[in-house]
Motif scaffolding. Structure first.
Motif, PDB file in Angstrom:
ATOM      1  N   ASP A 143     -75.361  -6.738  47.150  1.00 32.19           N
ATOM      2  CA  ASP A 143     -76.028  -5.531  46.663  1.00 32.19           C
ATOM      3  C   ASP A 143     -75.498  -4.254  47.320  1.00 32.19           C
ATOM      4  O   ASP A 143     -76.038  -3.160  47.106  1.00 32.19           O
ATOM      5  CB  ASP A 143     -77.542  -5.628  46.876  1.00 32.19           C
ATOM      6  CG  ASP A 143     -77.930  -5.794  48.352  1.00 32.19           C
ATOM      7  OD1 ASP A 143     -77.031  -5.696  49.219  1.00 32.19           O
ATOM      8  OD2 ASP A 143     -79.120  -6.022  48.627  1.00 32.19           O
ATOM      9  N   GLY A 144     -74.452  -4.375  48.126  1.00 30.11           N
ATOM     10  CA  GLY A 144     -73.831  -3.208  48.751  1.00 30.11           C
ATOM     11  C   GLY A 144     -74.363  -2.866  50.128  1.00 30.11           C
ATOM     12  O   GLY A 144     -73.841  -1.955  50.782  1.00 30.11           O
ATOM     13  N   THR A 145     -75.384  -3.568  50.586  1.00 31.02           N
ATOM     14  CA  THR A 145     -75.954  -3.294  51.908  1.00 31.02           C
ATOM     15  C   THR A 145     -75.212  -4.103  52.972  1.00 31.02           C
ATOM     16  O   THR A 145     -74.462  -5.035  52.672  1.00 31.02           O
ATOM     17  CB  THR A 145     -77.446  -3.648  51.950  1.00 31.02           C
ATOM     18  OG1 THR A 145     -77.608  -5.052  51.682  1.00 31.02           O
ATOM     19  CG2 THR A 145     -78.221  -2.840  50.926  1.00 31.02           C
ATOM     20  N   SER A 146     -75.476  -3.737  54.214  1.00 31.22           N
ATOM     21  CA  SER A 146     -74.908  -4.476  55.342  1.00 31.22           C
ATOM     22  C   SER A 146     -75.887  -4.421  56.504  1.00 31.22           C
ATOM     23  O   SER A 146     -76.804  -3.591  56.522  1.00 31.22           O
ATOM     24  CB  SER A 146     -73.550  -3.887  55.763  1.00 31.22           C
ATOM     25  OG  SER A 146     -73.709  -2.565  56.265  1.00 31.22           O
ATOM     26  N   VAL A 147     -75.685  -5.294  57.474  1.00 28.30           N
ATOM     27  CA  VAL A 147     -76.541  -5.328  58.657  1.00 28.30           C
ATOM     28  C   VAL A 147     -75.682  -5.699  59.859  1.00 28.30           C
ATOM     29  O   VAL A 147     -74.725  -6.471  59.736  1.00 28.30           O
ATOM     30  CB  VAL A 147     -77.711  -6.327  58.483  1.00 28.30           C
ATOM     31  CG1 VAL A 147     -77.192  -7.763  58.366  1.00 28.30           C
ATOM     32  CG2 VAL A 147     -78.711  -6.213  59.622  1.00 28.30           C
ATOM     33  N   ARG A 148     -76.041  -5.161  61.002  1.00 30.71           N
ATOM     34  CA  ARG A 148     -75.247  -5.380  62.214  1.00 30.71           C
ATOM     35  C   ARG A 148     -76.023  -6.254  63.192  1.00 30.71           C
ATOM     36  O   ARG A 148     -77.243  -6.134  63.337  1.00 30.71           O
ATOM     37  CB  ARG A 148     -74.923  -4.035  62.852  1.00 30.71           C
ATOM     38  CG  ARG A 148     -73.962  -4.124  64.019  1.00 30.71           C
ATOM     39  CD  ARG A 148     -73.400  -2.749  64.390  1.00 30.71           C
ATOM     40  NE  ARG A 148     -72.363  -2.902  65.395  1.00 30.71           N
ATOM     41  CZ  ARG A 148     -71.133  -3.326  65.147  1.00 30.71           C
ATOM     42  NH1 ARG A 148     -70.777  -3.606  63.912  1.00 30.71           N
ATOM     43  NH2 ARG A 148     -70.251  -3.458  66.112  1.00 30.71           N
ATOM     44  N   GLY A 149     -75.302  -7.146  63.869  1.00 34.53           N
ATOM     45  CA  GLY A 149     -75.961  -8.018  64.824  1.00 34.53           C
ATOM     46  C   GLY A 149     -75.050  -8.418  65.958  1.00 34.53           C
ATOM     47  O   GLY A 149     -73.876  -8.022  66.019  1.00 34.53           O
ATOM     48  N   THR A 150     -75.614  -9.218  66.864  1.00 34.60           N
ATOM     49  CA  THR A 150     -74.861  -9.719  68.008  1.00 34.60           C
ATOM     50  C   THR A 150     -74.103 -10.991  67.651  1.00 34.60           C
ATOM     51  O   THR A 150     -72.968 -11.199  68.074  1.00 34.60           O
ATOM     52  CB  THR A 150     -75.817 -10.020  69.172  1.00 34.60           C
ATOM     53  OG1 THR A 150     -76.694  -8.910  69.381  1.00 34.60           O
ATOM     54  CG2 THR A 150     -75.054 -10.330  70.450  1.00 34.60           C
TER      55      THR A 150
END
Length: 395
Positions: A143-150
């Motif tokens: 859907d074009g979103t992103s998320v950042r993590g460890t």
């Protein structure tokens, strides 16, 4: 993984393994942030199956997850204890029994609902790729979103997109075996089936590699019919009438035919093809410090040894311990342990699948081995009677 800042764990896949990992992390740390992303539109958008078998390895993990306390208690109607794994021929005559060692069946949907407790799953999120940099990992969605993590954990099943990027050369093998399942209400008129399935999982060997699994659960019988494919993509032409005809042709047993006939088409799952990883001897995981896999995403296997969910829960337990105590071990150590456990289970599962679908001389050899095992047990019991009597005799 950083030890002096908040650890953000991205879990791709809201199946049983991913949810077990999320629960183990959240119940043991308030400082770890867990994000679960699932491709399904909502928790009810896809059939979850009937029930799963839990061995001691899987149960040891699940009993440590607090939200499952009520579900797993002895008086819960979601859990059913097995006493035997029973092999029978097409005439429903017993070949041999194996001790089930108190393995349990648990309702798959009930288990998933319990594992969803207090987990804020983000539904309808189709993962497409990840990108690693010095500070962490970024997950990207359709859907074009992103998320950042460890750290990012691929728990996205046998067709894992995470695995495709992490290990591009990894392959699933098409075993050319078709499987379909259904349920039927228990019926006292099916006397042989009723007797055989008392606290037992029953495997029926039919002709030409056809095999039927029957197990009791609540007031129903769950069954699964599987066979080696004869025509390319045979599963596309399967109907209810086809399954009944297979029961007649390859088992020719009135009770089995009536069991299949009494099943509602709305309860059927499949038909679908069986796939498995190859029996790898060398660890394929690339020792990536930010991305790893769990369960079927790491070691896809068939269902015929009952190891899939249990190895996923063991993976979740080991990985949770690593994330909670990053100084105790490394991701590569987790992957080595997971590889040995997972691909031992893959090998066991493939052996079981090939054995129960044997054709020709292989089927005759299999039946001969079970015959020898059965009567060897009888002979040992007869020989041991005097010794047991002598031990009981008072001084």
């Amino acid at each position: 993984m950083s030890t002096d800042s908040t650890t953000v764990v991205i879990i791709i896949g809201g199946g049983l393994g991913g949810l077990a990992l999320a629960q183990l992390l959240l119940q043991n740390s308030s400082s770890i942030k867990v994000l679960v992303f699932e491709r399904d539109k909502d928790e009810n958008s896809r059939e979850q199956g009937y029930c799963i078998g839990l061995d001691s390895m899987g149960l040891d993990v699940l009993t440590q997850i607090r939200v499952l306390d009520n579900l797993l208690r002895d008086e819960s109607d979601a859990v059913y204890t097995l006493s035997f794994f029973r092999l029978v021929n097409k005439y429903l005559q017993k070949i041999i029994d194996f001790n089930a060692k108190d393995n349990k069946l648990v309702d798959r949907e009930d288990l998933r609902q319990a594992l969803l407790t207090n987990i804020d799953v983000q539904w309808n999120k189709r993962f497409i790729s990840y990108k690693i940099d010095d500070d962490g990992v970024e997950a990207y969605f359709e859907d074009g979103t992103s998320v950042r993590g460890t750290i990012l954990i691929g728990c996205d099943g046998t067709k894992s997109i995470v695995r495709t990027q992490l290990i591009p050369e990894f392959q699933r093998n098409d075993l050319r075996i078709i499987n379909i399942g259904g349920t039927a209400e228990q019926n006292a008129s099916l006397k042989k089936i009723q007797e055989l399935t008392k606290q037992s999982l029953v495997r029926v060997f039919g002709k030409q590699g056809h095999t039927l699994l029957i197990l009791p659960y609540r007031q129903s019988w769950i069954w699964a019919l599987s066979w080696p494919e004869k025509e390319t993509h045979e599963e596309t032409n399967i109907t209810s009438l086809t399954i009944i005809e297979k029961a007649r042709q390859y088992f020719n047993n009135d009770e089995i035919i009536r069991l299949i006939e009494s099943s509602s088409p709305s309860t059927c799952i499949g038909p679908y093809r069986l796939y498995s990883a190859a029996c790898l001897r060398q660890n394929p995981f690339p020792n990536n410090s930010r991305v790893t896999l769990l369960g079927d995403a790491a070691h896809p296997m068939t269902t015929h040894a009952g190891k899939g969910a249990n190895t996923a829960f063991a993976d979740a337990f080991d990985l949770a311990n690593l994330i909670l105590n990053p100084s105790s071990s490394t991701l590569s150590e987790y992957e080595q342990k997971m590889f040995k456990r997972g691909f031992t289970a893959v090998q066991m599962s493939l052996f079981s699948t090939n054995m129960i679908h044997s054709i020709g001389w292989r089927a005759s050899f299999r039946n001969c081995i079970f015959f020898i095992m059965r009567y060897t047990r009888v002979l040992i019991n007869l020989i041991s009677i005097p010794f047991r009597f002598y031990k009981k005799k008072p001084d």
